[in-house]
Scaffold this motif. Structure first.
Motif, PDB file in Angstrom:
ATOM      1  N   ALA A  40      -6.473   6.116   4.287  1.00 15.55           N
ATOM      2  CA  ALA A  40      -7.305   5.831   5.303  1.00 15.55           C
ATOM      3  C   ALA A  40      -7.541   4.285   5.619  1.00 15.55           C
ATOM      4  CB  ALA A  40      -8.718   6.233   4.989  1.00 15.55           C
ATOM      5  N   HIS A  41      -7.517   3.413   4.576  1.00 10.02           N
ATOM      6  CA  HIS A  41      -7.741   2.130   4.677  1.00 10.02           C
ATOM      7  C   HIS A  41      -6.563   1.531   5.250  1.00 10.02           C
ATOM      8  CE1 HIS A  41      -7.860  -2.168   3.446  1.00 10.02           C
ATOM      9  NE2 HIS A  41      -9.025  -2.044   3.487  1.00 10.02           N
ATOM     10  N   THR A  42      -5.380   1.870   4.966  1.00 11.92           N
ATOM     11  CA  THR A  42      -4.174   1.363   5.249  1.00 11.92           C
ATOM     12  C   THR A  42      -3.830   1.923   6.803  1.00 11.92           C
ATOM     13  OG1 THR A  42      -3.153   1.723   3.193  1.00 11.92           O
ATOM     14  CG2 THR A  42      -1.418   1.412   4.878  1.00 11.92           C
ATOM     15  N   ALA A  43      -4.078   2.953   7.225  1.00 10.79           N
ATOM     16  CA  ALA A  43      -3.870   3.388   8.431  1.00 10.79           C
ATOM     17  C   ALA A  43      -5.102   2.786   9.464  1.00 10.79           C
ATOM     18  CB  ALA A  43      -4.456   4.897   8.719  1.00 10.79           C
ATOM     19  N   LEU A  44      -6.379   2.370   9.015  1.00 12.45           N
ATOM     20  CA  LEU A  44      -7.234   1.667   9.962  1.00 12.45           C
ATOM     21  C   LEU A  44      -6.618   0.212  10.126  1.00 12.45           C
ATOM     22  CD1 LEU A  44      -9.876   1.277  10.991  1.00 12.45           C
ATOM     23  CD2 LEU A  44     -10.779   0.820   8.862  1.00 12.45           C
TER      24      LEU A  44
ATOM     25  N   ALA B 163       0.858  -1.147  -0.112  1.00  8.39           N
ATOM     26  CA  ALA B 163      -0.069   0.022   0.078  1.00  8.39           C
ATOM     27  C   ALA B 163       0.704   1.469   0.154  1.00  8.39           C
ATOM     28  CB  ALA B 163      -0.967   0.004   1.352  1.00  8.39           C
ATOM     29  N   ASN B 164       2.012   1.341   0.694  1.00 13.69           N
ATOM     30  CA  ASN B 164       2.916   2.515   0.750  1.00 13.69           C
ATOM     31  C   ASN B 164       3.563   2.614  -0.576  1.00 13.69           C
ATOM     32  OD1 ASN B 164       2.157   2.833   3.556  1.00 13.69           O
ATOM     33  ND2 ASN B 164       4.033   1.509   4.100  1.00 13.69           N
ATOM     34  N   ASP B 165       3.666   1.800  -1.411  1.00 16.02           N
ATOM     35  CA  ASP B 165       4.265   1.789  -2.799  1.00 16.02           C
ATOM     36  C   ASP B 165       3.110   2.522  -3.500  1.00 16.02           C
ATOM     37  OD1 ASP B 165       6.464   0.553  -2.085  1.00 16.02           O
ATOM     38  OD2 ASP B 165       5.670  -1.341  -2.598  1.00 16.02           O
ATOM     39  N   LEU B 166       1.885   2.156  -3.404  1.00 16.54           N
ATOM     40  CA  LEU B 166       1.030   2.873  -4.387  1.00 16.54           C
ATOM     41  C   LEU B 166       0.676   4.279  -3.700  1.00 16.54           C
ATOM     42  CD1 LEU B 166      -1.816  -0.034  -4.630  1.00 16.54           C
ATOM     43  CD2 LEU B 166      -0.193   0.987  -6.379  1.00 16.54           C
TER      44      LEU B 166
ATOM     45  N   HIS C 188      -7.287  13.777 -12.015  1.00 18.54           N
ATOM     46  CA  HIS C 188      -6.530  14.235 -11.057  1.00 18.54           C
ATOM     47  C   HIS C 188      -7.313  14.333  -9.790  1.00 18.54           C
ATOM     48  CE1 HIS C 188      -4.164  17.171  -8.210  1.00 18.54           C
ATOM     49  NE2 HIS C 188      -3.010  16.659  -9.134  1.00 18.54           N
ATOM     50  N   ALA C 189      -8.520  14.687  -9.664  1.00 14.55           N
ATOM     51  CA  ALA C 189      -9.394  14.724  -8.528  1.00 14.55           C
ATOM     52  C   ALA C 189      -9.870  13.295  -7.944  1.00 14.55           C
ATOM     53  CB  ALA C 189     -10.573  15.686  -8.922  1.00 14.55           C
ATOM     54  N   GLU C 190     -10.072  12.298  -9.242  1.00 13.28           N
ATOM     55  CA  GLU C 190     -10.328  11.029  -8.793  1.00 13.28           C
ATOM     56  C   GLU C 190      -9.168  10.350  -8.172  1.00 13.28           C
ATOM     57  OE1 GLU C 190     -12.356   8.819 -11.654  1.00 13.28           O
ATOM     58  OE2 GLU C 190     -13.535  10.501 -12.413  1.00 13.28           O
ATOM     59  N   LEU C 191      -7.926  10.552  -8.736  1.00 15.10           N
ATOM     60  CA  LEU C 191      -6.805  10.201  -8.025  1.00 15.10           C
ATOM     61  C   LEU C 191      -6.611  10.438  -6.679  1.00 15.10           C
ATOM     62  CD1 LEU C 191      -4.561   7.923  -8.696  1.00 15.10           C
ATOM     63  CD2 LEU C 191      -3.171   9.989  -9.209  1.00 15.10           C
ATOM     64  N   SER C 192      -6.624  11.737  -6.287  1.00 16.26           N
ATOM     65  CA  SER C 192      -6.698  12.203  -5.141  1.00 16.26           C
ATOM     66  C   SER C 192      -7.789  11.480  -4.060  1.00 16.26           C
ATOM     67  CB  SER C 192      -6.946  13.794  -5.052  1.00 16.26           C
ATOM     68  OG  SER C 192      -6.768  14.365  -3.928  1.00 16.26           O
ATOM     69  N   VAL C 193      -8.943  11.454  -4.484  1.00 16.88           N
ATOM     70  CA  VAL C 193      -9.740  10.698  -3.800  1.00 16.88           C
ATOM     71  C   VAL C 193      -9.416   9.052  -3.429  1.00 16.88           C
ATOM     72  CG1 VAL C 193     -12.072   9.817  -3.398  1.00 16.88           C
ATOM     73  CG2 VAL C 193     -11.610  12.242  -4.279  1.00 16.88           C
ATOM     74  N   LEU C 194      -8.941   8.733  -4.480  1.00 18.99           N
ATOM     75  CA  LEU C 194      -8.496   7.067  -4.329  1.00 18.99           C
ATOM     76  C   LEU C 194      -7.139   7.045  -3.529  1.00 18.99           C
ATOM     77  CD1 LEU C 194      -8.797   4.396  -5.649  1.00 18.99           C
ATOM     78  CD2 LEU C 194      -7.163   4.799  -7.452  1.00 18.99           C
ATOM     79  N   ARG C 195      -6.332   7.968  -3.439  1.00 19.76           N
ATOM     80  CA  ARG C 195      -5.280   8.111  -2.565  1.00 19.76           C
ATOM     81  C   ARG C 195      -5.616   8.216  -1.365  1.00 19.76           C
ATOM     82  NH1 ARG C 195      -2.576   9.908   1.080  1.00 19.76           N
ATOM     83  NH2 ARG C 195      -0.567  10.290   1.088  1.00 19.76           N
ATOM     84  N   ASP C 196      -6.515   9.297  -1.019  1.00 15.52           N
ATOM     85  CA  ASP C 196      -6.964   9.517   0.359  1.00 15.52           C
ATOM     86  C   ASP C 196      -7.684   8.040   1.103  1.00 15.52           C
ATOM     87  OD1 ASP C 196      -5.809  12.032   0.390  1.00 15.52           O
ATOM     88  OD2 ASP C 196      -7.900  12.948  -0.114  1.00 15.52           O
ATOM     89  N   HIS C 197      -8.381   7.511  -0.060  1.00 12.51           N
ATOM     90  CA  HIS C 197      -9.105   6.258   0.476  1.00 12.51           C
ATOM     91  C   HIS C 197      -8.150   5.287   0.896  1.00 12.51           C
ATOM     92  CE1 HIS C 197     -12.229   3.261   0.598  1.00 12.51           C
ATOM     93  NE2 HIS C 197     -11.384   2.396  -0.055  1.00 12.51           N
TER      94      HIS C 197
END
Length: 122
Positions: free
Chosen positions: A112-116, A34-37, A100-109
């Motif tokens: 958050a999933h990785t942190a959880l 996940a960190n690589d992505l 760019h906006a969709e990639l930003s949302v995907l990155r944030d998701h």
């Protein structure tokens, strides 16, 4: 005759050592985590990623984690739908504004999933 046996013994020893090394050495494996992505997405959002780097990571299936593979496939779809490959050489962004906006949302998701997931493993 002694020299012949000595050369034969040394050759068999060398061949045996090489064979043993080849048998015991495993094939190197690269596992996209996940960190690589997240790092790749950050580079893409900052317009610092090359098309080769993007294709190397996004084009390689992630077989050990179905969730990460779904994120990878979504990023691949974003590139197909919103990618501007021809403008990377000019220093322009990899994706258009919508991508760019969709990639930003995907990155944030993904972050958050990785942190959880990390907090649940502790």
């Amino acid at each position: 005759m002694a020299l012949y046996l000595l050369v034969l013994g040394v050759c068999l020893l060398v061949i045996g050592c090489v064979f043993l090394a080849l048998v015991t050495a495993g094939t190197p494996r690269y596992r996209t985590e996940a960190n690589d992505l997240i790092a790749l997405f950050d580079k893409a959002l900052n317009s610092q990623v090359s098309e080769t780097e993007w294709n190397t990571i996004i084009g390689y299936p992630i077989r050990h984690d179905e969730y990460l593979d779904s994120i990878r496939r979504r990023a691949m779809h974003l590139m197909d739908a919103h990618g501007r490959r021809w403008q990377i050489a000019q220093g322009k962004p990899l994706l258009n504004q919508e991508g760019h906006a969709e990639l930003s949302v995907l990155r944030d998701h993904l972050a958050a999933h990785t942190a959880l997931r990390q907090t649940q493993q502790r």
